[in-house]
Design an enzyme around this catalytic site. Sequence first.
Site, PDB file in Angstrom:
ATOM      1  N   SER A 115     -14.608  -8.963  -7.024  1.00 16.89           N
ATOM      2  CA  SER A 115     -13.842  -9.597  -5.948  1.00 16.89           C
ATOM      3  C   SER A 115     -14.630 -10.378  -4.912  1.00 16.89           C
ATOM      4  O   SER A 115     -14.041 -11.048  -4.070  1.00 16.89           O
ATOM      5  CB  SER A 115     -12.996  -8.557  -5.225  1.00 16.89           C
ATOM      6  OG  SER A 115     -11.829  -8.340  -5.960  1.00 16.89           O
ATOM      7  N   LYS A 149     -12.920  -9.744   5.701  1.00 17.13           N
ATOM      8  CA  LYS A 149     -11.827  -9.419   4.778  1.00 17.13           C
ATOM      9  C   LYS A 149     -10.945  -8.333   5.388  1.00 17.13           C
ATOM     10  O   LYS A 149     -11.459  -7.407   6.024  1.00 17.13           O
ATOM     11  CB  LYS A 149     -12.422  -8.948   3.443  1.00 17.13           C
ATOM     12  CG  LYS A 149     -11.388  -8.728   2.345  1.00 17.13           C
ATOM     13  CD  LYS A 149     -12.065  -8.343   1.028  1.00 17.13           C
ATOM     14  CE  LYS A 149     -11.076  -8.145  -0.099  1.00 17.13           C
ATOM     15  NZ  LYS A 149     -11.721  -7.764  -1.382  1.00 17.13           N
ATOM     16  N   SER A 194     -10.358 -10.515  -5.349  1.00 18.27           N
ATOM     17  CA  SER A 194      -9.402 -10.335  -4.285  1.00 18.27           C
ATOM     18  C   SER A 194      -9.859 -10.901  -2.935  1.00 18.27           C
ATOM     19  O   SER A 194      -9.029 -11.076  -2.048  1.00 18.27           O
ATOM     20  CB  SER A 194      -9.084  -8.850  -4.114  1.00 18.27           C
ATOM     21  OG  SER A 194     -10.254  -8.148  -3.726  1.00 18.27           O
TER      22      SER A 194
HETATM   23  N1  GLN Z   1      -9.801  -8.218 -10.076  1.00 14.71           N
HETATM   24  C1  GLN Z   1     -10.288  -6.876 -10.202  1.00 14.71           C
HETATM   25  C2  GLN Z   1      -9.156  -5.913  -9.997  1.00 14.71           C
HETATM   26  O1  GLN Z   1      -8.085  -6.343  -9.825  1.00 14.71           O
HETATM   27  C3  GLN Z   1     -11.384  -6.631  -9.217  1.00 14.71           C
HETATM   28  C4  GLN Z   1     -10.903  -6.384  -7.857  1.00 14.71           C
HETATM   29  C5  GLN Z   1     -11.985  -6.123  -6.877  1.00 14.71           C
HETATM   30  O2  GLN Z   1     -13.162  -6.329  -7.143  1.00 14.71           O
HETATM   31  N2  GLN Z   1     -11.587  -5.620  -5.737  1.00 14.71           N
HETATM   32  O3  GLN Z   1      -9.321  -4.746 -10.012  1.00 14.71           O
END
Ligand code: GLN
Length: 490
Positions: free
Chosen positions: A178, A79, A154
Amino acid sequence: MNITDLTVYELKEKLDKKELTVKQITQAYIDRIIEKEPDVNAFVTPLTDTALEQADKIQEKIDNGEISATYSGIPIGIKDNICTKGVKTTCSSKMLENFVAPYNATVTEKINAEGMIDLGKLNMDEFAMGASTEYSAFKKTRNPWNLNKVPGGSSGGSAAAVAAGLVPWALGSDTGGSIRQPASFCGVVGLKPTYGLVSRYGLVAFASSLDQIGPITKDVRDSAMLLNVIAGHDEKDTTSIQTEKKDYTKALKNDVKGLKIGVPKEYFGEGINSEVKAALEKAIDEYKAMGATVEECSIPIADYALATYYIIACAEASSNLGRFDGIRYGYRTPNYESLKDIFVNSRTEGFGAEVKRRIILGTYVLSSGYYDAYYKKAQQVRTLVKKEFDKAFEKYDVLITPTSPTVAFDIGVRSNNPLEMYLADICTVSVNIAGLPGISIPCGVDSQGMPIGMQIIGKHFDEETILNAAYTYEQRVKFRDKYQPEFKNK
Ligand code: GLN
């Protein structure tokens, strides 16, 4: 045999038996990327140019008996918020578009020490804020199961790349879901380890008290194998825990007789799609049939978890992202006449809308007039969330919930509606708030053929139990044998 269909376990077996060479494996992945990446858009920075060179070097070392590492020659994708020395780490943000990390994250060091081949940096929501990968400043990743749908986020690039066979496994990061949510949307396995098990050194910080790096893989055994590589104490991360080294694959017993499963009813309420609910209920019946005991339970505070998460995550993000000012770090605007212009214009031009929204919200909840009402209150609720989970774990070995209330949604339908987007994480955020480990595995598809994810939550540092629970179910239903992504616009 299609090399890119094999799990890492199978690849390694074939490498050990000399049925495959490192070069053949790497070439197969490069060919697959050439074929499928135009559909999927998973990579921000592909490293296919250097991969073959790396493959040759590693093969030579293997042939000369110079390498004893377990996963030498196995490709991986990373990532793009995990630092890789000499390679861009952009966080899918204009702010870091040209940032070449001068050092490796600890997990990157571990991957390199294994002799794995880095196939590239994978797309994500900007600074890991989002649930669809649509907030990447560079490109929209598509879901291999249906190219009109998001891969989740994400870590959408990582999950889509694994599902599409562009990499055999990948690293993601999970602050509120994410890893698990994109794994669920893409029909693969995503594990968020216990907070503190995997070093965060070199992971670009979003919300430091919640962030964890973890594996996204084709199956549960690969997940345990990659966890073996990345887990462990690191003196460079003060929140990393001193634990004994474990071999997580030993936990995979293919037996859940006597396992005590709690099913918290709050995760099966109104907002959960009926097909998701039905798939979960079926999966729970499988557990009963395999000899586990299943009981409904309650985590009443779960209803407040999402609000708590967005206050804490935004507060920490506003503080962490303060360093990107055009001087210390990140993009610098060409448009300035004063020092203040540099700060303001660099941040205005460098950050996307969602990141700005989080910074504004975070600054607000931390401001002196509102601190007690929002931030302090959220921290108090956080303690309650932990307590309720601790209490549930006095009775149960694991908890089972859906990973996300829906399957993958269409590209474009939620990207302009932040609250709708935030709901995609309603089942995953409490796990981060409480610092627990959680895994998402596929448990069926809906009537449109889109994968549904089941989340298994465990006690602190009890990855073994959730891995075994996931593995045992996986062996029984054999999802991968029944369903594969189709790469179609549906
Ligand atoms: N979708 C969640 C957010 O926008 C989690 C994001 C994540 O786990 N990095 O914060």
